[in-house]
Enzyme design. Sequence first.
Site, PDB file in Angstrom:
ATOM      1  N   SER A 101     -78.830 -77.401 -30.716  1.00  0.00           N
ATOM      2  CA  SER A 101     -77.439 -77.495 -30.210  1.00  0.00           C
ATOM      3  C   SER A 101     -77.432 -79.267 -30.790  1.00  0.00           C
ATOM      4  CB  SER A 101     -77.309 -77.481 -28.858  1.00  0.00           C
ATOM      5  OG  SER A 101     -77.991 -78.498 -28.343  1.00  0.00           O
ATOM      6  N   SER A 150     -83.565 -77.664 -29.147  1.00  0.00           N
ATOM      7  CA  SER A 150     -82.256 -78.250 -29.732  1.00  0.00           C
ATOM      8  C   SER A 150     -82.470 -79.727 -30.596  1.00  0.00           C
ATOM      9  CB  SER A 150     -81.161 -78.774 -28.751  1.00  0.00           C
ATOM     10  OG  SER A 150     -80.608 -77.399 -28.530  1.00  0.00           O
ATOM     11  N   LYS A 158     -76.040 -88.071 -29.382  1.00  0.00           N
ATOM     12  CA  LYS A 158     -75.385 -86.845 -29.026  1.00  0.00           C
ATOM     13  C   LYS A 158     -74.229 -87.021 -27.864  1.00  0.00           C
ATOM     14  CE  LYS A 158     -76.815 -82.096 -27.991  1.00  0.00           C
ATOM     15  NZ  LYS A 158     -78.408 -81.514 -27.689  1.00  0.00           N
TER      16      LYS A 158
HETATM   17  N1  GLN Z   1     -80.789 -72.997 -28.655  1.00  0.00           N
HETATM   18  C1  GLN Z   1     -81.120 -72.949 -27.415  1.00  0.00           C
HETATM   19  C2  GLN Z   1     -80.055 -72.716 -26.197  1.00  0.00           C
HETATM   20  O1  GLN Z   1     -79.135 -72.129 -26.826  1.00  0.00           O
HETATM   21  C3  GLN Z   1     -81.593 -74.215 -27.048  1.00  0.00           C
HETATM   22  C4  GLN Z   1     -80.648 -75.253 -26.627  1.00  0.00           C
HETATM   23  C5  GLN Z   1     -81.227 -76.515 -26.491  1.00  0.00           C
HETATM   24  O2  GLN Z   1     -82.316 -76.958 -26.485  1.00  0.00           O
HETATM   25  N2  GLN Z   1     -80.365 -77.479 -25.962  1.00  0.00           N
HETATM   26  O3  GLN Z   1     -80.301 -72.560 -24.877  1.00  0.00           O
END
Ligand code: GLN
Length: 483
Positions: free
Chosen positions: A155, A179, A80
């Site tokens: 994400s 995410s 990532k």
């Molecule tokens: N979708 C969640 C957010 O927008 C989690 C994001 C993540 O785990 N990095 O914060």
Amino acid sequence: METAPDNTVTAIAAAVRAGERRAIDVLEEHLAAIDAREPEIHAFNLVLADEARAAAAAIDEAVAAGRDPGPLAGVPIALKDNLCTRGIDTTCSSRILEGWKPPYDATVVQRLAAAGAVTVGKTNLDEFAMGSSTENSAFGPTRNPHDTTRVPGGSSGGSAAAVAAGFAAASLGSDTGGSIRQPAALCGVVGVKPTYGRVSRLGLVAFASSLDQIGPFTRTVADAAVIMEAIGGHDAGDSTSIPEPAPVLTTVLNDEVAGLRVGRITDLPTGADPDVVARLDAAFDALAAAGATIVDVTVPAFTYGLTAYYLIAPSEASSNLARYDGVRYGKRVAAPDTNAMYMATRSAGFGDEVKRRIMLGTYALSAGYYDAYYGKALKVRQLIADDFARAYADADVLLTPASPSVAFHIGDKTADPLAMYLCDTYTIPSNLSGDPAMSVPFGTGADDLPVGVQILAPALGEAVMFKVAAELERAATAEGSTS
Ligand code: GLN
């Protein structure tokens, strides 16, 4: 007819170590897969073909010289793009980091290399890991390999898509509120969020430091176990790292689940689609058939996780992202004085969702609102941890959906931030408690798209979590071969 080679992590490493396959050939196969489909998927911000070829050649030389390159010998891995790679762009899919090259490798990157893995590229994400669809990337969305009109989740959408599309045997993502697990579910791969502190965060660009964890995406549970063993364990460079060795997971996968207590949360927030709920029910049935006992538990504060998270995570983000000031990292927009330069740089460098979080967090932390919002959210966080602890007195693991729905269409939720936030209903509570959780593919739902079942376990309970995951994987395979 020649059969396709087994490109699981486990099979690649075994074959390369035994001198039966060359790392360079394994890599070229994956690069060919990238050439064929990456233009439509956009899993990567950067493909590191030359660097990967050099790394693979070094692995092959080691094998030829009789040295063992390690448990991930020749395994192509994607990272990532919020994991620091020395001298290689690390963008967090944000304009504000344009041109920034970290001066060091993240601990996980070092550990993967030391185990013989070959990094093939840096994957796309929602900007600074804020989002659930990868549509918040400054570089455009990633598409789901199962249906390119749909999102891969987020994400870590690029990391999930890279593994689902066969661009890499495994990848790393980060999970602050879901995410890793949500995109794993939507892309039909395994995704693990370890116990907070299990895997070093050194070199992970911070979003919400008290919630962020790094973990793997793989196509099999055994592969996730191998990666966890390689990246886990204490790191003196991360003050929140747990002083324990990496969990031993590869040896528990064939253990029986008979006698284990699997908890069904009776007061789980509603909102999951019927096709997803049907797969969760089938997972309970499969574990019961394997001899586990299904028990009812309650986790009353689970339902407040989302609200607490969307105060705590933005609060931490507003502090962590203050460092992008146009002076120390990446982009700078020229302006007549320093304050104007800060404003111009941050206005141009951050996307809408990141700005929304910074404003939310700044508000929640401001004098007069701190106790009412941030302080209250911290209390809810404690209630969730307490409720989980009580549930784990009666159950060894808990099962929930990973995502409320299968992969949705690109553009479906971009106009409504709240709808996007609701994707994290089932994943957020274990970030708040710090406990491990993972998503395992368990058949398909609407439109034949993958569904993931989430397994939750108490802190440092990765071994029991993987045992259950392996059983679900066996059940899903058996179901698939008879249907
Ligand atoms: N979708 C969640 C957010 O927008 C989690 C994001 C993540 O785990 N990095 O914060």
